[in-house]
Design an enzyme around this catalytic site. Structure first.
Site, PDB file in Angstrom:
ATOM      1  N   ASN A 108       0.834  -1.231   0.000  1.00 54.14           N
ATOM      2  CA  ASN A 108       0.000   0.000   0.000  1.00 54.14           C
ATOM      3  C   ASN A 108       0.863   1.274   0.000  1.00 54.14           C
ATOM      4  O   ASN A 108       0.348   2.374   0.087  1.00 54.14           O
ATOM      5  CB  ASN A 108      -0.958  -0.005   1.190  1.00 54.14           C
ATOM      6  CG  ASN A 108      -0.216   0.027   2.522  1.00 54.14           C
ATOM      7  OD1 ASN A 108       1.011   0.181   2.554  1.00 54.14           O
ATOM      8  ND2 ASN A 108      -0.940  -0.122   3.612  1.00 54.14           N
ATOM      9  N   LEU A 109       2.180   1.095  -0.028  1.00 53.92           N
ATOM     10  CA  LEU A 109       3.136   2.215  -0.132  1.00 53.92           C
ATOM     11  C   LEU A 109       3.019   3.207   1.034  1.00 53.92           C
ATOM     12  O   LEU A 109       3.469   4.356   0.926  1.00 53.92           O
ATOM     13  CB  LEU A 109       2.962   2.942  -1.475  1.00 53.92           C
ATOM     14  CG  LEU A 109       3.098   2.053  -2.728  1.00 53.92           C
ATOM     15  CD1 LEU A 109       2.894   2.897  -4.003  1.00 53.92           C
ATOM     16  CD2 LEU A 109       4.466   1.358  -2.778  1.00 53.92           C
ATOM     17  N   ASN A 151      -4.419  -2.848  11.928  1.00 51.38           N
ATOM     18  CA  ASN A 151      -3.739  -3.060  10.638  1.00 51.38           C
ATOM     19  C   ASN A 151      -3.026  -4.426  10.587  1.00 51.38           C
ATOM     20  O   ASN A 151      -3.236  -5.219   9.681  1.00 51.38           O
ATOM     21  CB  ASN A 151      -2.695  -1.952  10.428  1.00 51.38           C
ATOM     22  CG  ASN A 151      -1.992  -2.080   9.090  1.00 51.38           C
ATOM     23  OD1 ASN A 151      -2.517  -1.670   8.059  1.00 51.38           O
ATOM     24  ND2 ASN A 151      -0.831  -2.710   9.080  1.00 51.38           N
ATOM     25  N   SER A 165       9.573 -11.386  14.565  1.00 46.10           N
ATOM     26  CA  SER A 165      10.666 -10.561  15.079  1.00 46.10           C
ATOM     27  C   SER A 165      11.166 -11.104  16.409  1.00 46.10           C
ATOM     28  O   SER A 165      10.394 -11.670  17.182  1.00 46.10           O
ATOM     29  CB  SER A 165      10.158  -9.128  15.272  1.00 46.10           C
ATOM     30  OG  SER A 165      11.043  -8.385  16.074  1.00 46.10           O
ATOM     31  N   TYR A 211       3.643  -3.173  18.728  1.00 41.02           N
ATOM     32  CA  TYR A 211       4.185  -3.756  17.488  1.00 41.02           C
ATOM     33  C   TYR A 211       4.612  -5.196  17.750  1.00 41.02           C
ATOM     34  O   TYR A 211       4.187  -6.122  17.060  1.00 41.02           O
ATOM     35  CB  TYR A 211       5.368  -2.929  16.968  1.00 41.02           C
ATOM     36  CG  TYR A 211       6.257  -3.736  16.053  1.00 41.02           C
ATOM     37  CD1 TYR A 211       7.430  -4.299  16.530  1.00 41.02           C
ATOM     38  CD2 TYR A 211       5.882  -3.981  14.745  1.00 41.02           C
ATOM     39  CE1 TYR A 211       8.219  -5.086  15.712  1.00 41.02           C
ATOM     40  CE2 TYR A 211       6.667  -4.758  13.919  1.00 41.02           C
ATOM     41  CZ  TYR A 211       7.834  -5.306  14.410  1.00 41.02           C
ATOM     42  OH  TYR A 211       8.610  -6.093  13.610  1.00 41.02           O
ATOM     43  N   LYS A 253       3.083  -9.122  16.502  1.00 45.27           N
ATOM     44  CA  LYS A 253       3.867 -10.226  15.924  1.00 45.27           C
ATOM     45  C   LYS A 253       3.589 -11.517  16.695  1.00 45.27           C
ATOM     46  O   LYS A 253       3.397 -12.591  16.136  1.00 45.27           O
ATOM     47  CB  LYS A 253       5.376  -9.901  15.976  1.00 45.27           C
ATOM     48  CG  LYS A 253       5.807  -8.786  15.037  1.00 45.27           C
ATOM     49  CD  LYS A 253       5.597  -9.156  13.589  1.00 45.27           C
ATOM     50  CE  LYS A 253       6.108  -8.075  12.648  1.00 45.27           C
ATOM     51  NZ  LYS A 253       5.838  -8.395  11.229  1.00 45.27           N
ATOM     52  N   ASN A 264      18.402  -8.093  14.138  1.00 43.19           N
ATOM     53  CA  ASN A 264      18.460  -6.683  13.714  1.00 43.19           C
ATOM     54  C   ASN A 264      18.972  -6.537  12.289  1.00 43.19           C
ATOM     55  O   ASN A 264      20.181  -6.539  12.069  1.00 43.19           O
ATOM     56  CB  ASN A 264      19.356  -5.907  14.686  1.00 43.19           C
ATOM     57  CG  ASN A 264      18.681  -5.713  16.029  1.00 43.19           C
ATOM     58  OD1 ASN A 264      18.347  -6.692  16.709  1.00 43.19           O
ATOM     59  ND2 ASN A 264      18.447  -4.476  16.411  1.00 43.19           N
TER      60      ASN A 264
HETATM   61  C1  WQD Z   1      19.735  -1.129  18.519  1.00 48.64           C
HETATM   62  C2  WQD Z   1      20.647  -0.654  19.644  1.00 48.64           C
HETATM   63  C3  WQD Z   1      19.568   0.886  21.135  1.00 48.64           C
HETATM   64  C4  WQD Z   1      19.024   4.030  18.125  1.00 48.64           C
HETATM   65  C5  WQD Z   1      14.233  -2.830  16.915  1.00 48.64           C
HETATM   66  C6  WQD Z   1      12.875  -3.392  17.165  1.00 48.64           C
HETATM   67  C7  WQD Z   1      12.789  -4.809  16.696  1.00 48.64           C
HETATM   68  C8  WQD Z   1      13.273  -4.909  15.269  1.00 48.64           C
HETATM   69  C9  WQD Z   1      14.655  -4.312  15.099  1.00 48.64           C
HETATM   70  C10 WQD Z   1      11.382  -4.939  13.812  1.00 48.64           C
HETATM   71  C11 WQD Z   1      19.942  -0.579  20.993  1.00 48.64           C
HETATM   72  C12 WQD Z   1      20.704   1.577  20.384  1.00 48.64           C
HETATM   73  C13 WQD Z   1      19.349   2.844  18.756  1.00 48.64           C
HETATM   74  C14 WQD Z   1      19.661   5.239  18.519  1.00 48.64           C
HETATM   75  C15 WQD Z   1      20.934   4.013  20.132  1.00 48.64           C
HETATM   76  N1  WQD Z   1      12.383  -4.266  14.381  1.00 48.64           N
HETATM   77  N2  WQD Z   1      20.308   2.847  19.744  1.00 48.64           N
HETATM   78  N3  WQD Z   1      20.600   5.186  19.513  1.00 48.64           N
HETATM   79  O1  WQD Z   1      15.598  -1.741  19.432  1.00 48.64           O
HETATM   80  O2  WQD Z   1      17.243  -3.654  19.041  1.00 48.64           O
HETATM   81  O3  WQD Z   1      15.165  -3.523  17.695  1.00 48.64           O
HETATM   82  O4  WQD Z   1      14.582  -2.962  15.550  1.00 48.64           O
HETATM   83  O5  WQD Z   1      11.129  -6.091  13.894  1.00 48.64           O
HETATM   84  O6  WQD Z   1      11.436  -5.209  16.767  1.00 48.64           O
HETATM   85  O7  WQD Z   1      12.644  -3.422  18.560  1.00 48.64           O
HETATM   86  O8  WQD Z   1      16.969  -1.876  17.300  1.00 48.64           O
HETATM   87  O9  WQD Z   1      18.299  -0.235  16.040  1.00 48.64           O
HETATM   88  O10 WQD Z   1      16.449   0.606  17.577  1.00 48.64           O
HETATM   89  O11 WQD Z   1      18.538  -0.335  18.560  1.00 48.64           O
HETATM   90  O12 WQD Z   1      21.800   3.986  21.040  1.00 48.64           O
HETATM   91  O13 WQD Z   1      19.383   6.356  17.981  1.00 48.64           O
HETATM   92  O14 WQD Z   1      21.069   0.682  19.359  1.00 48.64           O
HETATM   93  O15 WQD Z   1      19.551   1.301  22.501  1.00 48.64           O
HETATM   94  O16 WQD Z   1      20.882  -0.937  22.002  1.00 48.64           O
HETATM   95  P1  WQD Z   1      16.264  -2.681  18.500  1.00 48.64           P
HETATM   96  P2  WQD Z   1      17.523  -0.383  17.314  1.00 48.64           P
END
Ligand code: WQD
Length: 336
Positions: free
Chosen positions: A32-33, A99, A124, A149, A153, A179
């Site tokens: 759906n963009l 959604n 996830s 979110y 899942k 990740n």
């Molecule tokens: C990674 C690390 C932060 C941003 C999320 C979702 C998960 C999945 C993957 C969908 C952590 C640190 C982050 C910033 C920081 N998504 N950080 N400054 O939270 O592990 O997982 O994305 O499925 O569901 O929860 O990923 O990249 O947000 O954080 O210090 O500006 O980087 O604290 O340690 P996360 P993230």
């Protein structure tokens, strides 16, 4: 074989379409963009040199789905479509539940009606909540999700498991991503979130591009080697290949199969910053801030099961991930 990819214009969906097309699968995309661009379809075609059938629309649109299933002999569905911003989901729970759950329920009903019973679901690692033991196995307890979110899942995983009990002819693979970062080596597709990124890598890229002044490091007082959060970063192309392996599984076996998709290696925020700086010869300014609500200290995968049962093993390392992430920005910045 024809694969319907819902959310195929998204970050992981688009990379999966490339891998499928490269292997000769026919691909139909519905998107759906709302969080992606139509241009991604043209870029996938540019990478592969093959046409891809695209429908702009909602997976909740039963009539559209039925017309797609009737028009194309869909053999397997890979279901990426869904809202996925953790922070946003806390502010808009109803939109996320409506959604993400409604779209999946409509999709599964149409699949049942059209006798298409092979599906791969984009789940996830967030379903593990604050895992007490690492590395995390697929048998680790799930639940205690810290945001709507992640809970959507988890709910979809339960829906799929109950569906399999009711109809053992379904073949279901649930993939729990850790990740995902990085981008296709062409730089034509990648992670391009709207607005200020939530995730670490796109945020670092915006600092590198001077769009943002510095990175906020959310906490350096975690019980880790350098105090910052540790995660299992996996190259998005590896993740895409994991979906191809899952496809080979759903074609073969009936039932529900759950796999972690990660590298089995945990990297801290400082590890990522240092790798990014070294590989791209660029300085990333940062400031230490308070911990972010909902964050866990350490999260990385036990990847044994995907290796033993799917023959899947991530092949890209952290240098590839940080280099390809920045390359995606550089290529698109030049085009703009
Ligand atoms: C990674 C690390 C932060 C941003 C999320 C979702 C998960 C999945 C993957 C969908 C952590 C640190 C982050 C910033 C920081 N998504 N950080 N400054 O939270 O592990 O997982 O994305 O499925 O569901 O929860 O990923 O990249 O947000 O954080 O210090 O500006 O980087 O604290 O340690 P996360 P993230």
């Amino acid at each position: 074989m024809t694969v319907l990819v819902t959310g195929g214009c998204g970050y992981i969906g688009s990379h999966t379409c490339v891998e499928l097309l490269e292997l000769g699968y026919d691909v139909v995309v519905i998107d759906n963009l709302v969080n992606s661009k139509r241009e991604v379809i043209d870029r996938i075609t540019k990478i592969i040199g093959k046409e891809i059938i695209f429908y702009e629309g909602n997976v909740q649109d039963e009539k559209l789905l039925i017309s797609i299933f009737n028009k194309h002999r869909i053999d397997v569905v890979i279901h990426f479509a869904g809202l996925k911003a953790v922070g946003e989901s806390v502010k808009m729970p109803l939109e996320y539940y409506q959604n993400n759950l409604d779209s999946t329920l409509v999709l599964l009903s149409v699949m049942k009606e059209c006798d298409v019973k092979k599906i791969i679901f984009s789940s996830s690692a967030t379903v593990y909540g604050n895992a007490k033991i690492v590395p995390i196995k697929e048998t680790s307890p799930v639940g205690g999700t810290t945001n709507p979110y992640g809970t959507t899942k988890l709910f979809v995983e339960h829906i799929l498991q109950d569906l399999s009990i009711a109809d053992p002819n379904f073949s279901i693979v649930i993939l729990r991503y850790f990740n995902p970062i990085g981008a296709h080596k062409s730089g034509l597709i990648g992670d391009n979130p709207n607005g200020v990124p939530n995730n670490l890598m796109p945020y670092i890229v915006k600092v590198a591009s001077k769009e943002l002044e510095y990175l906020n490091i959310f906490g350096n007082d975690y019980p880790t080697k350098d105090g910052t959060g540790v995660r299992d970063y996996i190259h998005v192309v590896d993740l895409a290949i994991g979906h191809v392996k899952a496809l080979e599984k759903v074609v073969k076996d009936k039932g529900v199969f759950i796999y972690n998709l990660g590298t089995g290696i945990g990297y801290s925020v400082f590890d990522i910053i240092e790798a990014f700086e070294r590989e791209n010869d660029i300085k990333i300014l940062y400031k230490i801030k308070e911990r972010r609500d909902g964050d866990v200290a350490i999260c990385y995968a036990d990847v044994t099961k995907a290796y033993e049962e799917l023959g899947f093993k991530a092949k890209f390392g952290i240098k590839d991930m940080v280099r390809d992430s920045y390359n995606f920005y550089l290529k698109n910045r030049i085009e703009e």
